[in-house]
Motif scaffolding. Sequence first.
Motif, short mmCIF file in Angstrom:
data_model
loop_
_atom_site.label_atom_id
_atom_site.label_comp_id
_atom_site.label_asym_id
_atom_site.label_seq_id
_atom_site.Cartn_x
_atom_site.Cartn_y
_atom_site.Cartn_z
N VAL A 60 88.71 34.67 23.77
CA VAL A 60 87.37 35.06 23.33
C VAL A 60 87.47 36.31 22.46
N GLN A 61 87.09 36.20 21.20
CA GLN A 61 87.00 37.41 20.39
C GLN A 61 85.51 37.68 20.12
N CYS A 62 85.01 37.30 18.96
CA CYS A 62 83.60 37.63 18.72
C CYS A 62 82.68 36.81 19.60
N GLY A 63 83.16 35.67 20.08
CA GLY A 63 82.42 34.90 21.06
C GLY A 63 81.39 33.93 20.50
N ILE A 64 81.19 33.93 19.19
CA ILE A 64 80.14 33.06 18.66
C ILE A 64 80.54 31.58 18.79
N CYS A 65 81.85 31.31 18.75
CA CYS A 65 82.31 29.92 18.90
C CYS A 65 82.54 29.54 20.35
N THR A 66 82.54 30.54 21.24
CA THR A 66 83.04 30.30 22.60
C THR A 66 82.21 29.30 23.41
N LEU A 121 85.14 25.21 14.91
CA LEU A 121 85.81 26.23 14.12
C LEU A 121 85.77 27.57 14.84
N CYS A 122 86.90 28.27 14.77
CA CYS A 122 86.96 29.65 15.24
C CYS A 122 87.62 30.44 14.12
N ARG A 123 86.98 31.50 13.67
CA ARG A 123 87.56 32.29 12.59
C ARG A 123 88.33 33.49 13.13
N CYS A 124 88.19 33.78 14.40
CA CYS A 124 88.79 35.01 14.92
C CYS A 124 90.18 34.82 15.51
N THR A 125 90.39 33.72 16.23
CA THR A 125 91.56 33.67 17.11
C THR A 125 92.80 33.02 16.51
S1 FES Z 1 85.94 34.04 18.67
FE1 FES Z 1 84.94 34.50 16.80
S2 FES Z 1 84.74 32.57 15.91
FE2 FES Z 1 85.87 32.16 17.65
#
Ligand code: FES
Lengths: 157, 697
Positions: free
Chosen positions: A97-103, A133-137
């Motif tokens: 989990v990074q920004c969490g928007i995709c989680t 899609l996940c842009r963070c991980t």
């Molecule tokens: S945790 Fe940011 S888009 Fe997946």
Amino acid sequence: MNKIRFTLNHQSIELETNPSRRLLDVLRNDYQLTGPKEGCGEGECGGCGVLLDGHIVNSCCLPVGSVHGREVITIEAFSKTEQFNVLTEAFSYEGAVQCGICTPGMIIASQSLLAKNPQPNEMEIRIGLSGNLCRCTGYNMIVKAVQRAAKRGEGLW
Amino acid sequence: MKDISTSIPKVDGLEKASGAAKYVSDIHFEGMLYAKTVRSPISHGKITKIHYPKLPSGYTIIDAKDIPGKNYVHMIFEDWKIFAEETVEYIGEPIALIVGEDKTVIEEIAMAIDMEFEELPAVFDDQLSVIDYHYVKGDPHQAFKTATQVIEKSYDTGYQEQAYIEPQGFVGYLENDTKVTVIGSIQCPYYVKNALKVALDCDDHDVRVIQAAVGGAFGGKEEFPSLIACQLAIAIKKVKKPVKLVYEREEDMLVTTKRHPSKTTMKAAINQAGEITAIQAHIGIDGGAYIGLSGVVLSRALINISGAYAIPALDVSGDVYKTHTVPNGAFRGFGAPQAIFAMEMFMHHVAKTLNKDPYSYRMNYLAKQGDLTSTSGTFRDPILMTEMIDKVKQASEYDRKVECYTKETSFKGIGMSYFLHGCGFTGSGESDHIKAKVKLRKDAQDQVHILIAAVDMGQGAKTTMMKLVSHTLKIPLNQVTFAAPDTDFVTDSGPTVASRTMMIVGGLLNEAALELKATWQAKQEQVVIKDYQQPDYIEWDQETFTGDAYPAYSWGVNIVEVSVHPITYQVNIEGIWSVYDVGKAIDERIVLGQADGGIAQGVAYGYLEVMQHQSGHLKQKNMTDYIIPTAVDMAPSENYLIDNPYALGPYGAKGVGELSLVGGAPAVAMAIEMAINREVRSIPMTPEKIMELMNDE
Ligand code: FES
Ligand code: FES
């Protein structure tokens, strides 16, 4: 106008609305269920994923009329389950989990995958999550999280 | 006590996984209205007529005439308009906002607006330089004069879109008829606040900026949100009701800032012994219609031009070109990815031109402790690149694969990039402009509150800052609180950018925690404030670009392995290995997460992500057209960290966020070069471009 009847998070719903409205808008605006997220509005990101009769669907592409007679589970209800606990423990343990928007969508996709295939291999996981899609991980930590959940939650799915 | 690097669960993990975290679009206020932006349909022209239709009651139009203060987004230059006034400079430039309750009615109003323009010539190439810089290290003139050979190559890079999964947006409201509060998806609460003060021409206490949960940013939410916030705040002042403005994906992609496309020419002076004695470089970046942060991006690109190497003499220049396209701006790496790509490829190509083994040739030039930086500052701290290279070479079986893949056109390749990233603002930016201030408050129950403007946009700042403070104070994590920044409560610790958050803000926070610990009085309210002080050793001349451009450098090595389909030329990523020196990880798993995500963006920049415009019309406008990697596109990666504590960072920490992106593109480009046995000088290296190279023979 015909009534749309469906089960939403274990509750029977009767809804009088334009059946072509997006399920995502109905969930977020009419029921304040903001767990499903709109990342693209066109079926590409999976952020709006919900379980429809147990399988993930992108609620941004689904007219609410088409859920008539069916069961919709959003992350809000799914987060009360044992499967969710196992999945979030694994997501946390692996750093998925990074920004969490995709989680929330990723968790719903993982549930949908594990329900079909409780012991997926790495490629099956990647394919199973390829609609999200996940842009963070960079995905590796998410893939490992699903592997861990599959192992630790053996028997749950 | 455990080593600080030992990972802990992220403090906001459950909240995000369960869907409970509130992003802007999840926030609702009673009586809230919606807003939509009216935009320019043309690239360049004079506005000759705007006729608004008669508005139904409850609907309002806001444009330049409604701005109480100045019509520009306060940044560096006063050029970026909040609403277009006399001219429009790019397709999509905002002209007005329509505000009201029902989105369908708003749409109808938008359709009924009658606008006329007198079109002016639009520029899309490099004829309008709006900023140019030049600097010199050593005596490049002499080196070129005595060179026995000069090698020249040029490189180009395309747009890259941040593609955070949460589009940009704000919601805001008015209090007591005067005070505007905006809640947004932002990286820099005080950038927004300062911009609002100029736009609204109001006092400090009449604006308040609060950070909502941020669904990814990557630089895209550095300067651009100030524009939306200004428009929204002006609207809120006029309609006196809460208003929400959240972009849909297409609007976000078409009008927000992107990574600058670039063209770089590199020239090396080679002596009798086949050594590089000097490099002359020019980098041109496409700034788009307004300068925004482009000058700062250019300066980081120029300073980074010699990458991880120490080259004895340099002659470096660059330009920001104005074009009538959407303004470009901050994106993780901030000019460095373009420069590092050019330099890594160039070093590789110089070696090949000289018939030398590229890998050992490049190794010879790697900077060592004590060497001069590109701007004639000094690499003061130990550099562990040799050890780092060994680590990933072994893990990836690099030598064996190189031997195997270079034998014939195997359509397989492996590439390795070396890179560094200067941590924090360039030069004296921290002390002259940012002047970070942090605050720790202990309440009467001994709960410690972190009051800083640093934003958690997924990189884990919330967890790592809380961990840092609890570790230093030797108190449990739950005795520390770090709420999302709210400018009514937090000090201006600067923007969440430039890989400065842990090193600079965390460093100050750690000092504050040490002082609090030393003066701790149980059950007493206590406040500690710390201000940034530039390390004594930093000397920087902004005019000549000489001195220490950065207080410290993080380092990295990436290896990427690919296969290229011999018929479709589709590139497949087979493996990724990376190693980083970030000083000391405050949380290992969080840093490895940054590594994994950053390299995915960097590699995709090199081969996958295509964005282009045609006469100012962007051709990719949604996630279907603009392809970012899925789980299937990415290969498993093995990432390593090595400790190399930096004396002035908290527990030795340096910068992390950007470093992991900058090496991806050259590594994948070199791998593709090996696979197809053709020189790669352009990214993204798409199947179409590979086909061109293959047909070129
Ligand atoms: S945790 Fe940011 S888009 Fe997946
Ligand atoms: S919002 Fe539904 S798939 Fe992206």
